[in-house]
Structure formats: structure tokens, C-alpha cells
Design an enzyme around this catalytic site. Structure first.
Site, mmCIF file in Angstrom:
data_model
loop_
_atom_site.group_PDB
_atom_site.id
_atom_site.type_symbol
_atom_site.label_atom_id
_atom_site.label_comp_id
_atom_site.label_asym_id
_atom_site.label_seq_id
_atom_site.Cartn_x
_atom_site.Cartn_y
_atom_site.Cartn_z
ATOM 1 N N ASP A 65 -10.706 10.926 0.269
ATOM 2 C CA ASP A 65 -10.335 9.951 1.310
ATOM 3 C C ASP A 65 -10.261 10.603 2.699
ATOM 4 O O ASP A 65 -9.235 10.476 3.409
ATOM 5 C CB ASP A 65 -8.960 9.321 1.000
ATOM 6 C CG ASP A 65 -8.842 8.829 -0.437
ATOM 7 O OD1 ASP A 65 -9.821 8.274 -0.955
ATOM 8 O OD2 ASP A 65 -7.755 8.995 -1.024
ATOM 9 N N GLU A 272 -10.992 -1.866 -0.395
ATOM 10 C CA GLU A 272 -10.038 -0.888 0.150
ATOM 11 C C GLU A 272 -10.774 -0.013 1.177
ATOM 12 O O GLU A 272 -11.941 -0.257 1.491
ATOM 13 C CB GLU A 272 -9.450 -0.015 -0.967
ATOM 14 C CG GLU A 272 -10.474 0.841 -1.691
ATOM 15 C CD GLU A 272 -9.911 1.564 -2.918
ATOM 16 O OE1 GLU A 272 -8.739 1.383 -3.269
ATOM 17 O OE2 GLU A 272 -10.695 2.323 -3.540
HETATM 18 O O1 FUB Z 1 -6.886 8.339 -3.224
HETATM 19 C C1 FUB Z 1 -6.189 7.230 -3.743
HETATM 20 C C2 FUB Z 1 -6.952 5.977 -3.487
HETATM 21 O O2 FUB Z 1 -8.259 6.078 -4.037
HETATM 22 C C3 FUB Z 1 -7.197 5.634 -2.051
HETATM 23 O O3 FUB Z 1 -6.067 5.171 -1.389
HETATM 24 C C4 FUB Z 1 -8.280 4.645 -2.224
HETATM 25 O O4 FUB Z 1 -8.949 4.299 -1.061
HETATM 26 C C5 FUB Z 1 -9.172 5.355 -3.228
HETATM 27 O O5 FUB Z 1 -10.043 6.270 -2.635
#
Ligand code: FUB
Length: 372
Positions: A65, A272
Site C-alpha cells: 500500500d 478500496e
Molecule cells: O494492507 C491492508 C489493506 O489491503 C489495505 O488497507 C487495502 O487497501 C489492501 O491493500
């Protein structure tokens, strides 16, 4: 982010057990700045390295991320710090059980990466329960701000903020989460007029759907089965960058006919990993489509949207999640992203970077993370 049972990509396991051990050791003991060879060490031991567009930036630690920013002429990266916590995998993403953040910097895109050590530890956040997920950072009025999602002690994701006088941290967390915040994946964009906005949200394990009625509902389905897709959220930041200035609003992502995507259009609906960048006076809202694994984007005339869908920036990477940031550095644009090249495991990711191209018509050239 969640439901990580997809077998779409077969794991590449290259001395993974030994590597995992080394990573955990470093992760737990690292508190000072160190320089790590950018890509070479990992690629040298990986006979499949040639199939990837880019190599891992940080071979000695699992990171994901990546939110990249240019501060003081350097690139600073604010990633999640993946660990093997031993938490069983489930559809809520409990196995993404991260406990601290490290900050990294680079003088040049192909140069060495400096690890500035632990920037924030979950044990120092008074209200935190578990799972430090994808962070972002911002600079204003001589201070640096680290924004982070973490579940509170009631297991509800909230967004917190921590401050520092240095982009590398360490960061001191505020006593409470940002009032009115919920869900995950904060991304803070500061416009050319100095106004900052936070974009956030994630469905399924990210809990955005639990706020659809305005009140928290732990029984909500992971996303609607009918009707419009859930919209990501945004709020203007206060001048002190510690809270929202006004209400949380929907970010509208529209198709070419000006209509929101139906919840059933998993290829295009928001899941997301929101990010906003500005190019040639237009605002680009990019995001992960989650279970279809693309980084898609939509373009608008205002930071508040609406944004019209344009296409895919990054095709699926190895691993279930896809999460990125976009930054301009010395006149070129770069995409930071992650995959699971080093571990072959969904929850043990490694960050990467590649150049990104805006075409003359304002669209973005699609990036293929695997060579064909
Ligand atoms: O790294 C945890 C979660 O996985 C992130 O918040 C999301 O975007 C996904 O990449």
C-alpha cells in the site's frame, strides 16, 4: 480488502521460509535508519524476476500500500508493514494484522532506499485495537501528518492522525481518531490553492458498507446486491489538518453517460485504495476494484468530483490486493504499487515503482505488471 481465497495467481515461493524469518527479525528490531539495496538483492536470488515489470524496492521487509510523496526534494514512501502475525485468514482480512509503520525515502527512483525505522507503533495509539492498514501522509504549516486506519477497541475501523516535525517521523498520535471518520485507506490530496481533502473508504473487510445508513451496522452485507455501488468518501480537511472541515460526502464515479455504476459491475465499481492526483488542471481519482484486482481511474474538473470513469491504470498484480499511489518527481510521473513476488503470500507483499505515462488526450497508458 478481504476474501483472499482467490487462486487466480499461483504463489511463487522462492526460499520463502528463510526470507520470512529474516524479515520478521528485521521488522522487530529495526529502529534506526538503514540503507537497503534497491531491487538488486531480491532480484539476484529470484530466477523468475525477469517476468515482472519491476523489482521489489525493499527486499528485507514486507511492505504494501505505498503512498509516495515528494518532500524536501526526496521521495518519501509511507507503506503498510506486512508481518506474519499468525492470525488465521478470513474474509474480513484478519490476517492483515499489521502493528507498525516504517517510512522509507529515496533520492532518486533507481537509487538506494533508506529505511527510517519505526515511525509509529500500534502500542502508542491509545484508542487502537488491531490492524494498522494503508496509511498516507501530508505536509502543512511546517508539520508532517501521518493518517492511518486501524480498528478501535470495539473492532470498528477509524482513521487516526499523528504528527511529526520530520517526514521520516517518528509520529506522535492524537489521543482520539478523527471525529466523523470511519472505514479505511485515507488518501490526502492538497490542491494547488493549499486546500487539503481526505478521500477514504473500502468495502467488505474495510467496513464502508456498515455505514450506508449513516449509523454503524455490523450486520450489513459486504456490499449491496442490487442498486448503485457504494461510493467512496471525501471530506475537506481543517487548516490544522487534524480533523474534517464540514461533512463527509460521497465521491461520485460515473460512467460515460453520467450514471453511477451498479453494485454488480465489479470490474468498475469502487472497492478500496483511493488516490487523487492533479494533471493538466484535471483531477484524477484512482482506486482498486478489489475482487477484480484492477487499479481503475476516473477524471473530474473539481477535487469534489464528479469523476468520469476512463479505464485501467494497472492490471492485476500477483496477490489478491492491488493498491497504489501516483506522484510526480523531477518532471516524470510514477506509479507505486505492490505485489507478492517475494513471498507468494497474499498478506506478505512487497512495494514496487514504475513510470506512468499520461497520453496527449489526458488518458493514462495501462501498465502491465507482468511481462507477457
Ligand atoms: O494492507 C491492508 C489493506 O489491503 C489495505 O488497507 C487495502 O487497501 C489492501 O491493500
Amino acid at each position: 480488502m478481504t476474501s483472499f481465497k482467490s487462486t487466480k495467481y499461483l504463489p511463487l515461493v522462492l526460499a520463502a521460509a528463510a526470507f520470512t524469518g529474516a524479515c520478521q527479525k528485521q521488522a522487530s528490531s529495526e529502529t534506526t535508519s538503514t540503507q537497503v539495496e534497491n531491487t538488486v538483492a531480491a532480484a539476484g536470488q529470484d530466477s523468475t524476476a525477469g517476468k515482472y515489470l519491476s523489482q521489489p524496492l525493499i527486499p528485507g521487509m514486507y511492505t504494501a500500500d505505498p503512498s509516495a510523496h515528494v518532500f524536501n526534494g526526496k521521495i518519501y514512501i509511507y507503506p503498510s508493514h506486512d508481518i506474519e502475525a499468525g492470525t488465521p485468514e478470513n474474509d474480513n482480512g484478519d490476517h492483515f494484522d499489521m502493528r507498525d509503520y516504517h517510512v522509507f525515502s529515496m533520492d532518486s527512483v533507481n537509487g538506494k532506499v533508506t529505511d527510517h525505522g519505526v515511525a509509529l507503533d500500534i502500542k502508542d495509539i491509545p484508542w487502537a485495537g488491531r490492524q494498522l492498514w494503508a496509511p498516507d501522509a501530508a505536509f502543512k504549516n511546517g508539520k508532517y501528518y501521518l493518517y492511518f486506519p486501524v480498528k478501535d477497541k470495539q473492532d470498528v475501523f477509524r482513521i487516526g492522525v499523528a504528527t511529526s516535525t520530520s517526514p521520516a517521523g517518528p509520529f506522535k498520535p492524537e489521543a482520539k481518531p478523527i471525529a466523523g471518520s470511519f472505514s479505511i485507506d485515507p488518501a490526502v490530496f492538497t490542491d494547488t490553492d493549499g486546500t487539503s481533502y481526505m478521500y477514504f473508504g473500502g468495502i467488505w473487510g474495510g467496513q464502508l458498507q456498515r455505514w450506508a445508513t449513516g449509523k454503524y451496522d455490523s450486520t450489513a452485507a459486504p456490499e449491496p446486491a442490487t442498486g448503485n455501488a457504494l461510493a467512496p468518501k471525501m471530506a475537506k480537511m481543517r487548516a490544522d489538518m487534524l480533523g474534517f472541515d464540514g461533512p463527509v460526502k460521497d465521491v461520485q464515479i460515473l460512467d460515460q453517460n453520467g450514471k453511477p455504476f451498479p453494485a454488480t459491475d465489479h470490474n468498475k465499481r469502487f472497492f478500496e485504495a483511493a488516490w487523487v492526483h492533479k494533471y493538466n488542471g484535471k483531477y484524477y481519482f484512482s482506486y482498486s476494484t478489489g475482487d477484480t484486482h484492477n487499479i481503475a481511474y476516473a477524471v473530474g474538473d473539481s477535487p469534489a468530483g464528479p469523476f468520469t470513469y476512463k479505464g485501467v491504470i494497472l492490471n492485476p498484480v500477483e496477490g489478491w490486493t492491488n493498491h497504489h499511489s501516483i506522484v510526480e518527481f523531477n518532471g516524470k510521473w510514477y506509479l507505486f504499487y505492490h505485489d507478492t513476488q517475494l513471498s507468494g503470500k497474499t498478506h506478505l507483499r512487497n512495494i514496487k515503482v514504475t513510470e506512468l505515462t499520461h497520453l496527449p488526450d489526458g488518458t493514462i497508458q495501462t501498465i502491465h505488471p507482468l511481462k507477457s
